[in-house]
Every structure is written in C-alpha cells, then in structure tokens.
Design a protein around this motif. Structure first.
Motif, PDB file in Angstrom:
ATOM      1  N   TYR A  86       0.822  -1.218   0.000  1.00  0.00           N
ATOM      2  CA  TYR A  86       0.000   0.000   0.000  1.00  0.00           C
ATOM      3  C   TYR A  86       0.856   1.268   0.000  1.00  0.00           C
ATOM      4  N   TRP A  87       2.086   1.140   0.467  1.00  0.00           N
ATOM      5  CA  TRP A  87       2.931   2.310   0.712  1.00  0.00           C
ATOM      6  C   TRP A  87       4.354   1.971   0.329  1.00  0.00           C
ATOM      7  N   GLY A  88       5.059   2.937  -0.283  1.00  0.00           N
ATOM      8  CA  GLY A  88       6.453   2.741  -0.646  1.00  0.00           C
ATOM      9  C   GLY A  88       7.193   4.060  -0.609  1.00  0.00           C
ATOM     10  N   GLU A  89       8.283   4.141  -1.358  1.00  0.00           N
ATOM     11  CA  GLU A  89       9.118   5.346  -1.290  1.00  0.00           C
ATOM     12  C   GLU A  89       8.419   6.570  -1.856  1.00  0.00           C
ATOM     13  N   VAL A  90       7.654   6.414  -2.945  1.00  0.00           N
ATOM     14  CA  VAL A  90       6.974   7.575  -3.533  1.00  0.00           C
ATOM     15  C   VAL A  90       6.022   8.215  -2.527  1.00  0.00           C
ATOM     16  N   ALA A  97       6.698  15.751   2.174  1.00  0.00           N
ATOM     17  CA  ALA A  97       6.391  17.066   1.599  1.00  0.00           C
ATOM     18  C   ALA A  97       5.135  17.671   2.222  1.00  0.00           C
ATOM     19  N   ALA A  98       4.190  16.809   2.629  1.00  0.00           N
ATOM     20  CA  ALA A  98       2.946  17.271   3.232  1.00  0.00           C
ATOM     21  C   ALA A  98       3.053  17.469   4.744  1.00  0.00           C
ATOM     22  N   GLY A  99       4.209  17.146   5.310  1.00  0.00           N
ATOM     23  CA  GLY A  99       4.393  17.312   6.743  1.00  0.00           C
ATOM     24  C   GLY A  99       3.793  16.204   7.586  1.00  0.00           C
ATOM     25  N   ILE A 100       3.536  15.054   6.973  1.00  0.00           N
ATOM     26  CA  ILE A 100       2.995  13.911   7.712  1.00  0.00           C
ATOM     27  C   ILE A 100       4.092  13.297   8.579  1.00  0.00           C
ATOM     28  N   ALA A 101       3.730  12.927   9.805  1.00  0.00           N
ATOM     29  CA  ALA A 101       4.733  12.489  10.782  1.00  0.00           C
ATOM     30  C   ALA A 101       5.067  11.014  10.699  1.00  0.00           C
ATOM     31  N   GLY A 102       4.190  10.190  10.119  1.00  0.00           N
ATOM     32  CA  GLY A 102       4.464   8.761  10.064  1.00  0.00           C
ATOM     33  C   GLY A 102       3.261   7.982   9.580  1.00  0.00           C
ATOM     34  N   LEU A 103       3.408   6.659   9.569  1.00  0.00           N
ATOM     35  CA  LEU A 103       2.368   5.757   9.090  1.00  0.00           C
ATOM     36  C   LEU A 103       2.265   4.559  10.014  1.00  0.00           C
ATOM     37  N   VAL A 104       1.037   4.203  10.370  1.00  0.00           N
ATOM     38  CA  VAL A 104       0.745   2.947  11.058  1.00  0.00           C
ATOM     39  C   VAL A 104      -0.331   2.264  10.230  1.00  0.00           C
ATOM     40  N   ILE A 105      -0.047   1.061   9.740  1.00  0.00           N
ATOM     41  CA  ILE A 105      -0.984   0.418   8.819  1.00  0.00           C
ATOM     42  C   ILE A 105      -1.222  -1.047   9.186  1.00  0.00           C
ATOM     43  N   ASN A 106      -2.489  -1.401   9.249  1.00  0.00           N
ATOM     44  CA  ASN A 106      -2.880  -2.794   9.424  1.00  0.00           C
ATOM     45  C   ASN A 106      -2.940  -3.422   8.039  1.00  0.00           C
ATOM     46  N   GLY A 107      -1.760  -3.569   7.468  1.00  0.00           N
ATOM     47  CA  GLY A 107      -1.593  -4.039   6.096  1.00  0.00           C
ATOM     48  C   GLY A 107      -0.111  -4.061   5.786  1.00  0.00           C
ATOM     49  N   GLY A 108       0.245  -3.983   4.507  1.00  0.00           N
ATOM     50  CA  GLY A 108       1.635  -4.110   4.122  1.00  0.00           C
ATOM     51  C   GLY A 108       2.215  -2.867   3.476  1.00  0.00           C
ATOM     52  N   VAL A 109       3.538  -2.850   3.412  1.00  0.00           N
ATOM     53  CA  VAL A 109       4.275  -1.779   2.734  1.00  0.00           C
ATOM     54  C   VAL A 109       5.409  -2.426   1.933  1.00  0.00           C
ATOM     55  N   ARG A 110       6.103  -1.620   1.148  1.00  0.00           N
ATOM     56  CA  ARG A 110       7.277  -2.094   0.428  1.00  0.00           C
ATOM     57  C   ARG A 110       8.306  -0.969   0.365  1.00  0.00           C
ATOM     58  N   ASP A 111       9.408  -1.183  -0.315  1.00  0.00           N
ATOM     59  CA  ASP A 111      10.511  -0.202  -0.369  1.00  0.00           C
ATOM     60  C   ASP A 111      11.035   0.099   1.032  1.00  0.00           C
ATOM     61  N   VAL A 112      11.131  -0.921   1.867  1.00  0.00           N
ATOM     62  CA  VAL A 112      11.459  -0.673   3.268  1.00  0.00           C
ATOM     63  C   VAL A 112      12.887  -0.137   3.455  1.00  0.00           C
ATOM     64  N   ALA A 113      13.815  -0.529   2.610  1.00  0.00           N
ATOM     65  CA  ALA A 113      15.167   0.010   2.727  1.00  0.00           C
ATOM     66  C   ALA A 113      15.161   1.517   2.463  1.00  0.00           C
ATOM     67  N   ALA A 114      14.421   1.930   1.449  1.00  0.00           N
ATOM     68  CA  ALA A 114      14.322   3.357   1.131  1.00  0.00           C
ATOM     69  C   ALA A 114      13.599   4.117   2.246  1.00  0.00           C
ATOM     70  N   ILE A 115      12.531   3.515   2.796  1.00  0.00           N
ATOM     71  CA  ILE A 115      11.812   4.155   3.898  1.00  0.00           C
ATOM     72  C   ILE A 115      12.760   4.357   5.082  1.00  0.00           C
ATOM     73  N   GLY A 116      13.581   3.360   5.352  1.00  0.00           N
ATOM     74  CA  GLY A 116      14.544   3.479   6.439  1.00  0.00           C
ATOM     75  C   GLY A 116      15.574   4.554   6.178  1.00  0.00           C
ATOM     76  N   MET A 117      16.016   4.693   4.930  1.00  0.00           N
ATOM     77  CA  MET A 117      16.976   5.748   4.600  1.00  0.00           C
ATOM     78  C   MET A 117      16.367   7.132   4.799  1.00  0.00           C
ATOM     79  N   HIS A 118      15.055   7.238   4.571  1.00  0.00           N
ATOM     80  CA  HIS A 118      14.365   8.519   4.803  1.00  0.00           C
ATOM     81  C   HIS A 118      14.143   8.773   6.294  1.00  0.00           C
ATOM     82  N   ARG A 119      14.313   7.727   7.110  1.00  0.00           N
ATOM     83  CA  ARG A 119      14.026   7.815   8.553  1.00  0.00           C
ATOM     84  C   ARG A 119      12.579   8.217   8.797  1.00  0.00           C
TER      85      ARG A 119
END
Length: 212
Positions: A86-90, A97-119
């Motif tokens: 449902y969620w990745g680097e894009v 850019a929108a100032g969102i602080a984070g994501l909590v999802i009862n589901g899946g994500v991808r691009d986890v290495a990139a997400i980690g690099m973004h902190r």
C-alpha cells in the motif's frame, strides 16, 4: 482535538516514557495488535492520528488522506490485515512534503530500505512487493476500531520498538502523569535491586519462597 493540542514537550515525554510504560500506566484498552511492527530499526513516533480505511489491495484512501490530513499527523490505515504494498518510497516522499509524521498500517508496505533511509517512521503488519489499485475509498478521517484499539482523528499515537498504542485525546494528560509516576517507581526499584534487594521482596511476593 486538533493536531495542535499536543505540544512538542508532551510528545517528547511520550517518546521518553515509551509505549509499554504509557500503556500499563493508562489502564486503557489502547494497545494495537502486536503484529504491527516497525519496518526499520529505531523507528518511533508520537503524533496525532488521522484514521482512514483502505479496501483490500486498494490504496486510494491514502492518496486522499495525504491531501486532507493536517500537517504533523500520523496516518492510521486499516487495510483489514491484507498484505500488499500500500505504501512505498513515492508515498514516503509525498508524506514528507505534506508534513505527515508517520504511518501505522494494518496491512503491508514495500521499499522498506528506502523508507529506512528517509528515517520516516512506518509501522506495518507485513511487507509485500505486490502493488495496489486505486478504485475505492471506504472512509477517510472517520473514527474506527483499528487492530484492537479505538482511534479518532486527533488521538495520540505512540509507537516504538515495543509496539503501538493510541491514547484518546482527552486521556493524554492523565496518562502522562501516571506513566511518569510509574517510571519513577521503577527507577527506585532498579536502584534497590542493584543494592541487593530482590523482586520477590520489592513486589510483596516473599511468601512464594516457601511455596515454590
């Protein structure tokens, strides 16, 4: 309660105390399913919730929420446990850019290495390369039951390595006070343990010495 209801000092106190201490001290049914975990080591957040619901394999609600959620919010996404990307680097870049602080999802994500690099703090039930469609949006911004815990816009999400909790906005002050008292009590106990006391003595369990 709006996102401005929690100041930075309160959020810092929450992060210092941690989700486990806040949960135990609050006495509330505020713990999210323990299978929802950080996707990179060290991820943590304390921010107001913005809830939304995604249909299985469909992330349209997330795109809508990125335009509607107040800056400083954490997106709390119920995908009914369906594991897809449902969620990745894009979307991470869009959220930053929108100032969102984070994501909590009862589901899946991808691009986890990139997400980690973004902190960028992300907590998810799973990881999947499988993509999603954009065809339906069941709910955006409405209160719901999220993986075992009630959540409404403006409730305070605290997430770290121990798990995710969602404190009702009206209970944050009392939960913080109770958690700080608990933390102080535990600090004193740990000092006594270092000086030779035992947990059986300090917790009033000495009677079990002769029963075990």
């Amino acid at each position: 309660m709006s996102t401005s209801a929690f100041n930075q000092e309160q959020r810092t106190r929450c992060l210092t105390l941690g989700s486990a201490t806040l949960y135990e001290a609050s006495g509330l049914n505020c713990a999210v399913d323990s299978q929802i975990r950080p996707v990179w080591e060290g991820a943590a957040l304390a921010a107001p919730a913005y809830p939304l619901v995604c249909s299985p394999g469909d992330n349209l609600s997330i795109h809508i929420a990125l335009e509607r959620a107040p800056a400083g919010s954490v997106l709390v996404v119920d995908a009914a446990g369906f594991i897809a990307g449902y969620w990745g680097e894009v979307l991470t870049v869009a959220a930053e850019a929108a100032g969102i602080a984070g994501l909590v999802i009862n589901g899946g994500v991808r691009d986890v290495a990139a997400i980690g690099m973004h902190r960028f703090p992300v907590f998810a039930r799973g990881i999947s390369v499988r993509g999603t469609v954009k065809a339906s949006s069941p709910a955006v911004g409405q209160a719901m039951l999220f993986a075992g815990a009630p959540v409404a816009a403006g409730d305070l999400v605290v997430a770290d390595a121990d798990g995710v909790i969602i404190l009702p906005a009206a209970a944050v002050t009392s939960a913080l006070q109770a958690a700080e008292a608990r933390a102080e009590k535990e600090n004193i106990m740990m000092q006594q343990l270092r000086q030779g006391a035992t947990t059986l003595e300090l917790m009033g369990l000495s009677c079990w010495r002769e029963r075990a």
